[in-house]
Design a protein around this motif. Structure first.
Motif, PDB file in Angstrom:
ATOM      1  N   GLN A 116       0.709  -1.213   0.177  1.00 38.66           N
ATOM      2  CA  GLN A 116      -0.087  -0.099  -0.056  1.00 38.66           C
ATOM      3  C   GLN A 116       0.812   1.188   0.050  1.00 38.66           C
ATOM      4  O   GLN A 116       0.621   2.249  -0.658  1.00 38.66           O
ATOM      5  CB  GLN A 116      -0.982   0.034   1.160  1.00 38.66           C
ATOM      6  CG  GLN A 116      -1.870  -1.122   1.155  1.00 38.66           C
ATOM      7  CD  GLN A 116      -2.822  -1.272   2.381  1.00 38.66           C
ATOM      8  OE1 GLN A 116      -2.502  -0.763   3.336  1.00 38.66           O
ATOM      9  NE2 GLN A 116      -3.932  -1.995   2.459  1.00 38.66           N
ATOM     10  N   LEU A 117       2.084   1.294   0.736  1.00 41.88           N
ATOM     11  CA  LEU A 117       2.843   2.348   0.920  1.00 41.88           C
ATOM     12  C   LEU A 117       3.544   2.598  -0.372  1.00 41.88           C
ATOM     13  O   LEU A 117       3.467   3.789  -1.058  1.00 41.88           O
ATOM     14  CB  LEU A 117       4.084   2.050   1.965  1.00 41.88           C
ATOM     15  CG  LEU A 117       4.948   3.448   2.191  1.00 41.88           C
ATOM     16  CD1 LEU A 117       4.121   4.813   2.298  1.00 41.88           C
ATOM     17  CD2 LEU A 117       5.806   2.797   3.087  1.00 41.88           C
ATOM     18  N   MET A 118       3.785   1.695  -1.163  1.00 39.35           N
ATOM     19  CA  MET A 118       4.741   1.698  -2.395  1.00 39.35           C
ATOM     20  C   MET A 118       3.673   2.213  -3.343  1.00 39.35           C
ATOM     21  O   MET A 118       4.040   3.016  -4.226  1.00 39.35           O
ATOM     22  CB  MET A 118       5.438   0.276  -2.566  1.00 39.35           C
ATOM     23  CG  MET A 118       6.554   0.031  -1.913  1.00 39.35           C
ATOM     24  SD  MET A 118       7.422  -1.374  -2.211  1.00 39.35           S
ATOM     25  CE  MET A 118       8.220  -0.933  -3.688  1.00 39.35           C
ATOM     26  N   ALA A 119       2.532   1.589  -3.317  1.00 45.96           N
ATOM     27  CA  ALA A 119       1.556   2.289  -4.587  1.00 45.96           C
ATOM     28  C   ALA A 119       1.191   3.659  -4.209  1.00 45.96           C
ATOM     29  O   ALA A 119       1.063   4.406  -5.300  1.00 45.96           O
ATOM     30  CB  ALA A 119       0.101   1.163  -4.109  1.00 45.96           C
ATOM     31  N   ALA A 120       1.057   4.189  -3.101  1.00 46.41           N
ATOM     32  CA  ALA A 120       0.522   5.554  -2.638  1.00 46.41           C
ATOM     33  C   ALA A 120       2.004   6.198  -3.312  1.00 46.41           C
ATOM     34  O   ALA A 120       1.591   7.274  -3.713  1.00 46.41           O
ATOM     35  CB  ALA A 120       0.600   5.766  -1.400  1.00 46.41           C
ATOM     36  N   GLN A 121       3.138   5.676  -2.923  1.00 46.91           N
ATOM     37  CA  GLN A 121       4.399   6.604  -3.502  1.00 46.91           C
ATOM     38  C   GLN A 121       4.330   6.785  -4.787  1.00 46.91           C
ATOM     39  O   GLN A 121       4.702   7.928  -5.413  1.00 46.91           O
ATOM     40  CB  GLN A 121       5.546   5.954  -2.893  1.00 46.91           C
ATOM     41  CG  GLN A 121       5.910   6.107  -1.380  1.00 46.91           C
ATOM     42  CD  GLN A 121       7.045   5.420  -0.894  1.00 46.91           C
ATOM     43  OE1 GLN A 121       7.348   4.279  -1.510  1.00 46.91           O
ATOM     44  NE2 GLN A 121       7.736   5.823   0.313  1.00 46.91           N
ATOM     45  N   PRO A 144      13.695   8.944  -7.149  1.00 45.89           N
ATOM     46  CA  PRO A 144      12.422   8.431  -6.529  1.00 45.89           C
ATOM     47  C   PRO A 144      12.194   6.808  -6.672  1.00 45.89           C
ATOM     48  O   PRO A 144      11.714   6.160  -5.993  1.00 45.89           O
ATOM     49  CB  PRO A 144      11.430   8.755  -7.917  1.00 45.89           C
ATOM     50  CG  PRO A 144      11.950  10.067  -8.042  1.00 45.89           C
ATOM     51  CD  PRO A 144      13.439  10.031  -8.088  1.00 45.89           C
ATOM     52  N   GLY A 145      13.080   6.122  -7.484  1.00 48.29           N
ATOM     53  CA  GLY A 145      13.140   4.884  -7.707  1.00 48.29           C
ATOM     54  C   GLY A 145      14.042   4.320  -6.546  1.00 48.29           C
ATOM     55  O   GLY A 145      13.674   3.258  -6.026  1.00 48.29           O
ATOM     56  N   LEU A 146      15.063   5.029  -6.385  1.00 45.12           N
ATOM     57  CA  LEU A 146      15.991   4.524  -5.288  1.00 45.12           C
ATOM     58  C   LEU A 146      15.187   4.724  -3.706  1.00 45.12           C
ATOM     59  O   LEU A 146      15.229   3.878  -2.895  1.00 45.12           O
ATOM     60  CB  LEU A 146      17.152   5.586  -4.896  1.00 45.12           C
ATOM     61  CG  LEU A 146      18.092   5.434  -6.116  1.00 45.12           C
ATOM     62  CD1 LEU A 146      19.234   6.513  -5.864  1.00 45.12           C
ATOM     63  CD2 LEU A 146      18.913   4.131  -6.096  1.00 45.12           C
ATOM     64  N   VAL A 147      14.065   5.510  -3.542  1.00 49.07           N
ATOM     65  CA  VAL A 147      13.385   5.635  -2.623  1.00 49.07           C
ATOM     66  C   VAL A 147      12.252   4.577  -2.243  1.00 49.07           C
ATOM     67  O   VAL A 147      12.134   4.022  -1.363  1.00 49.07           O
ATOM     68  CB  VAL A 147      12.431   7.141  -2.252  1.00 49.07           C
ATOM     69  CG1 VAL A 147      11.277   6.934  -1.410  1.00 49.07           C
ATOM     70  CG2 VAL A 147      13.333   8.522  -2.302  1.00 49.07           C
ATOM     71  N   LEU A 148      11.802   4.220  -3.490  1.00 48.71           N
ATOM     72  CA  LEU A 148      10.866   2.942  -3.628  1.00 48.71           C
ATOM     73  C   LEU A 148      11.660   1.740  -3.375  1.00 48.71           C
ATOM     74  O   LEU A 148      11.304   0.781  -2.622  1.00 48.71           O
ATOM     75  CB  LEU A 148      10.149   2.720  -5.039  1.00 48.71           C
ATOM     76  CG  LEU A 148       9.129   3.713  -5.363  1.00 48.71           C
ATOM     77  CD1 LEU A 148       8.804   3.727  -6.737  1.00 48.71           C
ATOM     78  CD2 LEU A 148       7.949   3.618  -4.648  1.00 48.71           C
ATOM     79  N   ASP A 149      12.786   1.751  -3.677  1.00 54.56           N
ATOM     80  CA  ASP A 149      13.812   0.305  -3.642  1.00 54.56           C
ATOM     81  C   ASP A 149      14.211   0.255  -2.058  1.00 54.56           C
ATOM     82  O   ASP A 149      13.908  -0.739  -1.376  1.00 54.56           O
ATOM     83  CB  ASP A 149      15.007   0.489  -4.296  1.00 54.56           C
ATOM     84  CG  ASP A 149      14.660   0.185  -5.872  1.00 54.56           C
ATOM     85  OD1 ASP A 149      13.887  -0.617  -6.329  1.00 54.56           O
ATOM     86  OD2 ASP A 149      15.816   0.447  -6.704  1.00 54.56           O
ATOM     87  N   GLU A 150      14.564   1.465  -1.624  1.00 53.85           N
ATOM     88  CA  GLU A 150      14.864   1.305   0.004  1.00 53.85           C
ATOM     89  C   GLU A 150      13.552   1.066   0.847  1.00 53.85           C
ATOM     90  O   GLU A 150      13.718   0.495   1.825  1.00 53.85           O
ATOM     91  CB  GLU A 150      15.303   3.061   0.332  1.00 53.85           C
ATOM     92  CG  GLU A 150      15.728   2.929   1.793  1.00 53.85           C
ATOM     93  CD  GLU A 150      16.271   4.230   2.281  1.00 53.85           C
ATOM     94  OE1 GLU A 150      16.774   4.346   3.593  1.00 53.85           O
ATOM     95  OE2 GLU A 150      16.832   5.016   1.258  1.00 53.85           O
ATOM     96  N   THR A 151      12.344   1.713   0.469  1.00 56.08           N
ATOM     97  CA  THR A 151      11.266   1.315   1.235  1.00 56.08           C
ATOM     98  C   THR A 151      10.874  -0.059   1.310  1.00 56.08           C
ATOM     99  O   THR A 151      10.549  -0.722   2.231  1.00 56.08           O
ATOM    100  CB  THR A 151       9.867   2.105   0.496  1.00 56.08           C
ATOM    101  OG1 THR A 151      10.086   3.563   0.702  1.00 56.08           O
ATOM    102  CG2 THR A 151       8.512   1.678   1.335  1.00 56.08           C
ATOM    103  N   ASP A 152      11.063  -0.587   0.051  1.00 55.97           N
ATOM    104  CA  ASP A 152      10.769  -2.168  -0.246  1.00 55.97           C
ATOM    105  C   ASP A 152      11.827  -2.957   0.612  1.00 55.97           C
ATOM    106  O   ASP A 152      11.335  -3.991   1.315  1.00 55.97           O
ATOM    107  CB  ASP A 152      10.828  -2.651  -1.722  1.00 55.97           C
ATOM    108  CG  ASP A 152      10.251  -4.141  -1.845  1.00 55.97           C
ATOM    109  OD1 ASP A 152       9.400  -4.328  -1.394  1.00 55.97           O
ATOM    110  OD2 ASP A 152      10.953  -4.627  -2.817  1.00 55.97           O
TER     111      ASP A 152
END
Length: 150
Positions: free
Chosen positions: A57-62, A77-85
């Motif tokens: 849900q968080l990654m979809a919202a991002q 932005p891609g790095l932020v998504l990767d780090e979140t995951d």
């Protein structure tokens, strides 16, 4: 005389009854710990699955926020998504690891209680008390042998 005979056999049976109760309690302690261990593992799995859903849900919202702002997912932005995951996957791994460790510890406690109760029951059959001294009040093996005519 009949009453004395009944008391004599009751005293002879006391170690057997005591051992039976100790064996039963030991087995129940083990079974209870096994059930608790399974519940701990199931809860860890549920917590990990909930964390995975939160991550999705968080990654979809991002992604939606980046898309609404017209930002591509390349670079930062891609790095932020990767780090979140990656952080979420580490949380999930930790939940499962510590859940399994707690489940194993609980199971081992149950096994310890089982073997302790088993030893105590055998000791009462042999006529020894919990402190390791001979317990002639229960009669031990001599009375057990008398009861069964050995």
């Amino acid at each position: 005389m009949m009453f004395e005979s009944i008391l004599k056999y009751a005293a002879s049976a006391a170690p057997l009854v005591s051992a039976g109760a100790q064996f039963y309690a030991a087995n129940e302690a083990r079974r209870s710990a096994n059930r608790q261990s399974k519940l701990i593992q199931e809860q860890a799995s549920r917590d990990a699955a909930a964390r995975q859903r939160q991550n999705r849900q968080l990654m979809a919202a991002q992604r939606a926020r980046y898309g609404a702002a017209g930002v591509t997912l390349e670079g930062t932005p891609g790095l932020v998504l990767d780090e979140t995951d990656q952080l979420a996957q580490q949380d999930i791994s930790d939940l499962l690891y510590f859940g399994n460790a707690n489940a194993k510890a609980t199971k081992k406690q149950g096994q310890g209680a089982f073997y302790g109760g088993l030893a105590s029951g055998i000791g009462s059959l042999a006529g020894y008390s919990e402190n390791g001294k001979r317990n002639d009040l229960l009669g031990g093996f001599k009375n057990f042998a008398k009861l069964f005519g050995w």
